[in-house]
Write a protein that holds these residues in place. Structure first.
Motif, PDB file in Angstrom:
ATOM      1  N   ILE A 142       2.090   1.290  12.399  1.00  9.54           N
ATOM      2  CA  ILE A 142       2.134  -0.011  13.069  1.00  9.54           C
ATOM      3  C   ILE A 142       1.065  -0.081  14.167  1.00  9.54           C
ATOM      4  O   ILE A 142       0.389  -1.098  14.345  1.00  9.54           O
ATOM      5  N   ASP A 143       0.883   1.038  14.886  1.00  9.88           N
ATOM      6  CA  ASP A 143      -0.183   1.090  15.896  1.00  9.88           C
ATOM      7  C   ASP A 143      -1.545   0.822  15.250  1.00  9.88           C
ATOM      8  O   ASP A 143      -2.370   0.078  15.783  1.00  9.88           O
ATOM      9  N   LEU A 144      -1.772   1.449  14.126  1.00  9.89           N
ATOM     10  CA  LEU A 144      -3.030   1.263  13.421  1.00  9.89           C
ATOM     11  C   LEU A 144      -3.202  -0.206  13.008  1.00  9.89           C
ATOM     12  O   LEU A 144      -4.281  -0.770  13.103  1.00  9.89           O
ATOM     13  N   PHE A 145      -2.085  -0.777  12.559  1.00  7.75           N
ATOM     14  CA  PHE A 145      -2.106  -2.195  12.154  1.00  7.75           C
ATOM     15  C   PHE A 145      -2.487  -3.060  13.350  1.00  7.75           C
ATOM     16  O   PHE A 145      -3.338  -3.943  13.257  1.00  7.75           O
ATOM     17  N   GLU A 146      -1.869  -2.769  14.482  1.00  9.93           N
ATOM     18  CA  GLU A 146      -2.137  -3.588  15.661  1.00  9.93           C
ATOM     19  C   GLU A 146      -3.540  -3.366  16.206  1.00  9.93           C
ATOM     20  O   GLU A 146      -4.115  -4.249  16.848  1.00  9.93           O
ATOM     21  N   ALA A 147      -4.111  -2.203  15.904  1.00  7.21           N
ATOM     22  CA  ALA A 147      -5.493  -1.940  16.318  1.00  7.21           C
ATOM     23  C   ALA A 147      -6.495  -2.503  15.315  1.00  7.21           C
ATOM     24  O   ALA A 147      -7.703  -2.297  15.451  1.00  7.21           O
ATOM     25  N   GLY A 148      -5.989  -3.181  14.289  1.00  5.44           N
ATOM     26  CA  GLY A 148      -6.884  -3.786  13.304  1.00  5.44           C
ATOM     27  C   GLY A 148      -7.399  -2.804  12.270  1.00  5.44           C
ATOM     28  O   GLY A 148      -8.384  -3.080  11.591  1.00  5.44           O
ATOM     29  N   LEU A 149      -6.747  -1.664  12.138  1.00  5.32           N
ATOM     30  CA  LEU A 149      -7.228  -0.650  11.194  1.00  5.32           C
ATOM     31  C   LEU A 149      -6.429  -0.636   9.895  1.00  5.32           C
ATOM     32  O   LEU A 149      -6.666   0.190   9.021  1.00  5.32           O
ATOM     33  N   VAL A 150      -5.447  -1.548   9.793  1.00  2.00           N
ATOM     34  CA  VAL A 150      -4.656  -1.647   8.573  1.00  2.00           C
ATOM     35  C   VAL A 150      -4.674  -3.106   8.129  1.00  2.00           C
ATOM     36  O   VAL A 150      -4.559  -4.001   8.964  1.00  2.00           O
ATOM     37  N   TYR A 151      -4.862  -3.357   6.859  1.00  2.27           N
ATOM     38  CA  TYR A 151      -4.845  -4.732   6.392  1.00  2.27           C
ATOM     39  C   TYR A 151      -4.327  -4.768   4.964  1.00  2.27           C
ATOM     40  O   TYR A 151      -4.208  -3.729   4.305  1.00  2.27           O
ATOM     41  N   ARG A 152      -4.004  -5.996   4.539  1.00  4.86           N
ATOM     42  CA  ARG A 152      -3.558  -6.186   3.162  1.00  4.86           C
ATOM     43  C   ARG A 152      -4.602  -6.986   2.423  1.00  4.86           C
ATOM     44  O   ARG A 152      -5.224  -7.875   2.987  1.00  4.86           O
ATOM     45  N   LYS A 153      -4.793  -6.649   1.188  1.00  7.03           N
ATOM     46  CA  LYS A 153      -5.635  -7.521   0.384  1.00  7.03           C
ATOM     47  C   LYS A 153      -5.196  -7.452  -1.070  1.00  7.03           C
ATOM     48  O   LYS A 153      -4.644  -6.448  -1.519  1.00  7.03           O
ATOM     49  N   GLN A 154      -5.467  -8.564  -1.739  1.00  5.63           N
ATOM     50  CA  GLN A 154      -5.308  -8.606  -3.181  1.00  5.63           C
ATOM     51  C   GLN A 154      -6.416  -7.748  -3.728  1.00  5.63           C
ATOM     52  O   GLN A 154      -7.586  -7.974  -3.422  1.00  5.63           O
ATOM     53  N   ALA A 155      -6.070  -6.759  -4.464  1.00  3.13           N
ATOM     54  CA  ALA A 155      -7.145  -5.922  -4.966  1.00  3.13           C
ATOM     55  C   ALA A 155      -6.844  -5.468  -6.371  1.00  3.13           C
ATOM     56  O   ALA A 155      -5.681  -5.303  -6.763  1.00  3.13           O
ATOM     57  N   GLN A 156      -7.913  -5.314  -7.107  1.00  2.93           N
ATOM     58  CA  GLN A 156      -7.756  -4.718  -8.415  1.00  2.93           C
ATOM     59  C   GLN A 156      -7.473  -3.254  -8.166  1.00  2.93           C
ATOM     60  O   GLN A 156      -8.203  -2.584  -7.441  1.00  2.93           O
ATOM     61  N   VAL A 157      -6.392  -2.790  -8.709  1.00  5.96           N
ATOM     62  CA  VAL A 157      -6.025  -1.409  -8.434  1.00  5.96           C
ATOM     63  C   VAL A 157      -5.929  -0.620  -9.717  1.00  5.96           C
ATOM     64  O   VAL A 157      -5.840  -1.173 -10.810  1.00  5.96           O
ATOM     65  N   ASN A 158      -5.952   0.671  -9.541  1.00  4.91           N
ATOM     66  CA  ASN A 158      -5.763   1.575 -10.663  1.00  4.91           C
ATOM     67  C   ASN A 158      -4.267   1.762 -10.852  1.00  4.91           C
ATOM     68  O   ASN A 158      -3.590   2.301  -9.989  1.00  4.91           O
ATOM     69  N   TRP A 159      -3.778   1.297 -11.959  1.00  4.58           N
ATOM     70  CA  TRP A 159      -2.350   1.371 -12.230  1.00  4.58           C
ATOM     71  C   TRP A 159      -2.096   2.476 -13.233  1.00  4.58           C
ATOM     72  O   TRP A 159      -2.673   2.489 -14.322  1.00  4.58           O
ATOM     73  N   ASP A 160      -1.278   3.424 -12.806  1.00  4.82           N
ATOM     74  CA  ASP A 160      -0.937   4.532 -13.675  1.00  4.82           C
ATOM     75  C   ASP A 160       0.333   4.153 -14.429  1.00  4.82           C
ATOM     76  O   ASP A 160       1.414   4.080 -13.848  1.00  4.82           O
ATOM     77  N   PRO A 161       0.234   3.890 -15.722  1.00  2.00           N
ATOM     78  CA  PRO A 161       1.386   3.371 -16.460  1.00  2.00           C
ATOM     79  C   PRO A 161       2.485   4.416 -16.672  1.00  2.00           C
ATOM     80  O   PRO A 161       3.622   4.046 -16.961  1.00  2.00           O
ATOM     81  N   VAL A 162       2.183   5.669 -16.517  1.00  2.00           N
ATOM     82  CA  VAL A 162       3.218   6.692 -16.688  1.00  2.00           C
ATOM     83  C   VAL A 162       3.987   6.870 -15.383  1.00  2.00           C
ATOM     84  O   VAL A 162       5.205   6.825 -15.342  1.00  2.00           O
ATOM     85  N   ASP A 163       3.238   7.060 -14.304  1.00  2.00           N
ATOM     86  CA  ASP A 163       3.905   7.246 -13.018  1.00  2.00           C
ATOM     87  C   ASP A 163       4.305   5.913 -12.395  1.00  2.00           C
ATOM     88  O   ASP A 163       4.978   5.901 -11.366  1.00  2.00           O
ATOM     89  N   MET A 164       3.904   4.799 -12.994  1.00  2.00           N
ATOM     90  CA  MET A 164       4.220   3.469 -12.487  1.00  2.00           C
ATOM     91  C   MET A 164       3.796   3.342 -11.020  1.00  2.00           C
ATOM     92  O   MET A 164       4.560   2.905 -10.175  1.00  2.00           O
ATOM     93  N   THR A 165       2.588   3.775 -10.744  1.00  2.00           N
ATOM     94  CA  THR A 165       2.133   3.739  -9.366  1.00  2.00           C
ATOM     95  C   THR A 165       0.643   3.439  -9.309  1.00  2.00           C
ATOM     96  O   THR A 165      -0.056   3.555 -10.312  1.00  2.00           O
ATOM     97  N   VAL A 166       0.222   3.037  -8.120  1.00  2.00           N
ATOM     98  CA  VAL A 166      -1.190   2.755  -7.886  1.00  2.00           C
ATOM     99  C   VAL A 166      -1.880   4.034  -7.435  1.00  2.00           C
ATOM    100  O   VAL A 166      -1.320   4.801  -6.678  1.00  2.00           O
ATOM    101  N   LEU A 167      -3.090   4.238  -7.915  1.00  2.00           N
ATOM    102  CA  LEU A 167      -3.847   5.416  -7.516  1.00  2.00           C
ATOM    103  C   LEU A 167      -5.071   4.994  -6.713  1.00  2.00           C
ATOM    104  O   LEU A 167      -5.679   3.962  -6.986  1.00  2.00           O
ATOM    105  N   ALA A 168      -5.442   5.804  -5.744  1.00  2.00           N
ATOM    106  CA  ALA A 168      -6.701   5.590  -5.032  1.00  2.00           C
ATOM    107  C   ALA A 168      -7.850   5.867  -5.991  1.00  2.00           C
ATOM    108  O   ALA A 168      -7.669   6.605  -6.970  1.00  2.00           O
TER     109      ALA A 168
END
Length: 841
Positions: A142-168
């Motif tokens: 939350i501190d990072l968010f308030e310092a402007g270092l965290v944000y949300r965006k719509q992004a094309q992500v790597n979706w792992d269909p087995v682990d059902m998760t997003v990968l960096a």
RNA sequence: GCGGGUGUGGCGGAAUGGUAGACGCCGGGGACUUAAAAUCCCCUGUCCCUUGGACGUGUGGGUUCGAGUCCCACCACCCGCACCA
């Protein structure tokens, strides 16, 4: 007297309890002693430690114990990187709760680590899955968010269909998930990102201050950050569009003969919409391999779009190609191609019959020198380039950028390869991202007094996907601003967030905040960090980012968390296999299923011969693994620790061998006998042994501080050999005491036994490193090598510091030397004092 | 392909430009023992007939009185990678 043996099954536990009871290894923040923070990368609690952990933690332990003996207040903590997917996989496979599974694993691994006698401060132990820990992490996020270092965006992500998760991006290897190996799909999702790129320059420059990091790791990080400077400008296309391109070589702009765009570039897509050949070509590009090696050897392919691009200086129309070697996600996804001075462009131009003009040459005379089958990307002087001709490369780069900026069609740009860090995971077993979605107020942080946002215990793993999303009640809450019904964020944080600040929490763990600034200042930075090379980029870069972010927010006072880094080699073992009955595959056997002789190996079960394969990293699939527990049970902790330190330099791979551990076991017993036969009443001096002892003390200290454990081990063998040959004397007793003290960091249980045997006071773990008498470090007699024409002919003994003339005379008096010279004229005699005499004829 | 690393006995490996192979493992011989285990002692880079000598640190050159070490060119293997414009 009856010959006794050292019995680790009794001694190990006895001393481990003694250390515990005395709280030897609890670090005291209020101590006035100089501090030393020794840290090994904390383990993921998979259930069993493996031999690589043993090596890693033994190295750190030797350093920690040694530092303590040298008077430092040592912080040597241990904890658990306890969030992550294996726990969820276990939940799905075995129907156990991830939390329970993890806790059980921690308990058994902790017991294993205890059996190795590591000098760890267990009072500071925590697991990242403790709500207390991840609650503080949520506050920091939350501190990072308030310092402007965290944000949300719509992004094309790597979706792992087995682990059902997003990968960096960094976690996608060859288009597949780095853990599951599943083919990664592209999806659009709302994601949480951390602004790694805000610190790109800082992270790059900081590398220069890390002079105690391996050059290799710094280079890997530098390449990963990937700073490049160049020119961004737009071509005007014949269809009226503009096409921005990026180049690092604006100096070669007059050598550009075509323009190329990536297959997924909008221009390429536009062409494909109307031209099915173009569409087919793009499809073909996507089918190609994606690894670097595949791409390097793949043929350069292109599709001529028929569009022209107007050269900003010459006004010429350059053909625009769709090319398989241009990447969409770097720069602008389009390039000005200069075939003379870029190898890829050269190959492409050669294939499609495009011009390859020379615009850089070694000197002005070579302005029209033909190319020798390849591009010349190097430095030189600009030729055939209008107003640039005659300039040096750097000068020309600056000139083109200046003109582009003055005329307004382009600008100097810095491009980074580094991207922001996507931290969202659609997964249960992680730190809940502490945010609330309200229809009217938007996305708001959870008020800090409501932290931690705890994971629900009652979750269902019978279907894949995120259990938090499916949970009937957990996500429902109220908006902290307007009070209306709202939902919690159901994503959890990447586990790399957990490991980005754990080393701070080890140093300071107040209840009401993540850490205490003043207490951190006492311990940090980590003086020696030890771990595997596999974390060279991601973990270490994220941790460096995290401390920088905390520094920027004014929470801590240092930028680099790890002053010194050491990456240790792997533990390897030969493999044992037989051809299967059908002859089609190899069947592997565990080392304990095989009888290993010096000339081959056979299977224990039926005596059939076994093929001995290469020495490779231990892996379950090749079955070339040894179980630390079994080895400890058989040889005791000290022999195992000693083996981990012996022979191989710590940065290199260590080949495990049964014969090697047997040798360590024999040495343990040798020392034990030496201690058992200690006669405190022995009298007399032994000058030579005294020298050897003090030289060894100094050298071993030096070796340990440089992490040269294999060399320290060799020196201890040498001294032990010398002591065993020596007559009883008080000097010999002094040497034995020194050995006990010196092996204390390496074989602490045996050393405590020896210390007790020799009448030492208290616990050796609390005792000091032996003192060195500087007067005994130098010998008073030296061996001088005598050479004739650089070849050794004789050696002689002379007093230390003997005059050159005397050494020369002694050398010439040697019968062997005279025979070699055989009456020839002596032209020159080189004398290196205390070293050698070389006679030149 | 690019970047980085590593090449020394049968094996793991030591060597501020100055006695190559310390130390450990393996192997050989011997002592002790009824025997074995354990332990101890000796030998153990290659070659030549010995005293003794020649050769020898991936290959080929070079610098130097002297090179495993420094320089140039190459070879092999390992690791990493992102065709980064």
């Amino acid at each position: 007297m009856t010959e006794t043996r050292f019995d680790p099954s009794a001694a190990d536990g006895r001393w481990q309890r003694a250390w515990d009871e005395a709280a030897c290894f609890a670090a005291d923040s209020r101590s006035a002693r100089p501090k030393s923070y020794v840290l090994e990368m904390f383990p993921y609690p998979s259930g069993r430690i493996h031999i690589g952990h043993v090596r890693n933690y033994t190295m750190g332990d030797v350093l920690a114990r040694y530092k303590k003996m040298r008077g430092f207040e040592v912080l040597h903590p241990m904890g658990w990187d306890a969030f992550g997917m294996p726990a969820e996989n276990a939940a799905m496979e075995k129907g156990v709760h991830p939390g329970g599974w993890t806790r059980d694993n921690i308990a058994s691994m902790k017991a294993q680590l205890k059996r190795l006698g590591f000098a760890l401060d267990w009072t500071r132990e925590f697991a990242t899955c403790d709500p207390e820990y991840y609650g503080h992490e949520q506050a920091l996020f939350i501190d990072l968010f308030e310092a402007g270092l965290v944000y949300r965006k719509q992004a094309q992500v790597n979706w792992d269909p087995v682990d059902m998760t997003v990968l960096a991006n960094e976690q996608v290897i060859d288009g597949r998930g780095w853990r599951s190996g599943a083919q990664v799909e592209k999806r659009q999702l709302d994601q949480w990102f951390v602004k790694l790129t805000d610190f790109a320059d800082d992270l790059l420059e900081g590398l220069e201050t890390l002079d105690k990091w391996p050059e290799k790791v710094r280079l890997m990080q530098e390449n990963w950050i990937g700073k490049s400077q160049g020119l961004e400008f737009s071509f005007t296309l014949s269809n009226g569009d503009t096409l921005p391109v990026y180049t690092t070589r604006p100096d070669t702009i007059f050598g550009s003969t075509f323009v190329a765009v990536a297959p997924d570039h909008p221009v390429a897509q536009g062409v494909a919409a109307q031209n099915c050949d173009a569409a087919k070509f793009i499809e073909q590009c996507k089918r190609g391999g994606t690894t670097a090696a595949e791409l390097e050897t793949a043929e350069k392919l292109g599709f001529d779009t028929g569009i022209g691009a107007r050269h900003p200086f010459t006004g010429e129309q350059l053909p625009v190609f769709i090319a398989n070697f241009v990447l969409m996600d770097y720069g602008t996804g389009a390039i000005m191609a200069v075939p003379g001075h870029d190898q890829r462009d050269f190959e492409f131009a050669s294939k499609y019959g495009l011009l390859i003009p020379r615009v850089v040459a070694a000197n002005a005379e070579e302005a029209d020198k033909p190319f020798d089958g390849e591009a010349e990307p190097g430095d030189g002087v600009i030729v055939n380039s209008d107003f640039l001709t005659g300039m040096a490369v750097d000068e020309a780069k600056a000139e083109v950028i200046a003109r582009a900026e003055a005329d307004g069609w382009g600008k100097g740009t810095t491009v980074w390869r580094l991207r922001d860090w996507g931290v969202s995971r659609q997964r249960y077993w992680g730190t809940p991202i502490p945010f609330i979605h309200c229809e009217t107020c938007g996305v708001l942080p959870v008020p800090k007094d409501q932290l931690p946002v705890e994971l629900p215990e009652d979750v269902d793993f019978s279907v894949p996907g995120n259990p938090l999303l499916r949970h009937p009640t957990w996500k429902h809450t109220n908006c902290p601003s307007c009070g209306a019904e709202a939902v919690r964020e159901t994503d959890t944080l990447d586990t790399f967030v957990n490991s980005s600040w754990y080393f701070l929490r080890f140093a300071s763990q107040p209840q009401d905040k993540p850490f205490d600034r003043d207490e951190l200042a006492k311990w940090l930075p980590v003086e020696q960090y030890i771990g595997g090379i596999e974390h060279a980029i991601l973990h270490l870069l994220y941790a460096r980012f995290w401390t920088r972010a905390l520094t920027q927010m004014g929470q801590i006072d240092f930028a680099e968390p790890f002053a010194s880094l050491f990456t240790q080699g792997m533990v390897t073992h030969e493999t044992y296999s037989q051809r299967s009955a059908d002859g089609l595959q190899d069947v592997f056997y565990m080392p304990d299923e095989v009888n290993r002789a010096s000339d081959g190996a056979t299977l224990k079960s039926d005596g059939s011969p076994v093929t001995i394969g290469r020495v490779i990293k231990m892996s379950k699939s090749k079955k070339n693994v040894v179980d630390p527990d079994a080895i400890i049970a058989r040889y005791g902790a000290d022999a195992v620790r000693w083996f981990m330190l012996s022979d191989s330099p710590p940065e290199r791979d260590l080949p495990w061998s049964e014969a090697g551990i047997e040798g360590c076991w024999r040495f343990v017993q040798r020392l034990w006998r030496l201690f058992a036969h200690y006669d405190a009443s022995a009298k007399g001096e032994d000058k030579a042994l005294a020298r050897k002892t003090h030289q060894t003390i100094a050298a071993v200290a030096e070796d340990i501080e440089a992490l040269g454990f294999n060399k320290a081990v060799a020196r201890l063998y040498e001294l032990t050999n010398a002591v065993e040959k020596a007559q009883p004397s008080s000097t010999r007793n002094e040497a034995v005491r020194a050995i006990v003290q010196m092996v204390a960091p390496m074989m602490p249980h045996l050393a405590e036994e020896g210390w007790q045997q020799l009448g030492g006071e208290g616990l050796l773990a609390e005792a000091a490193w032996p003192e060195v008498d500087p007067a005994l470090l130098v010998d008073d007699e030296v061996t001088i090598a005598v050479q004739h024409m650089g070849k050794l002919r004789d050696t002689l003994t002379a007093p230390k510091g003997a005059a050159k003339e005397d050494l020369e005379a002694l050398a010439l008096a040697s019968e062997k030397v005279q025979r070699s010279i055989d009456g020839a004229d002596i032209r020159k005699v080189i004398v290196v004092p205390d070293r050698l005499v070389n006679i030149v004829t």
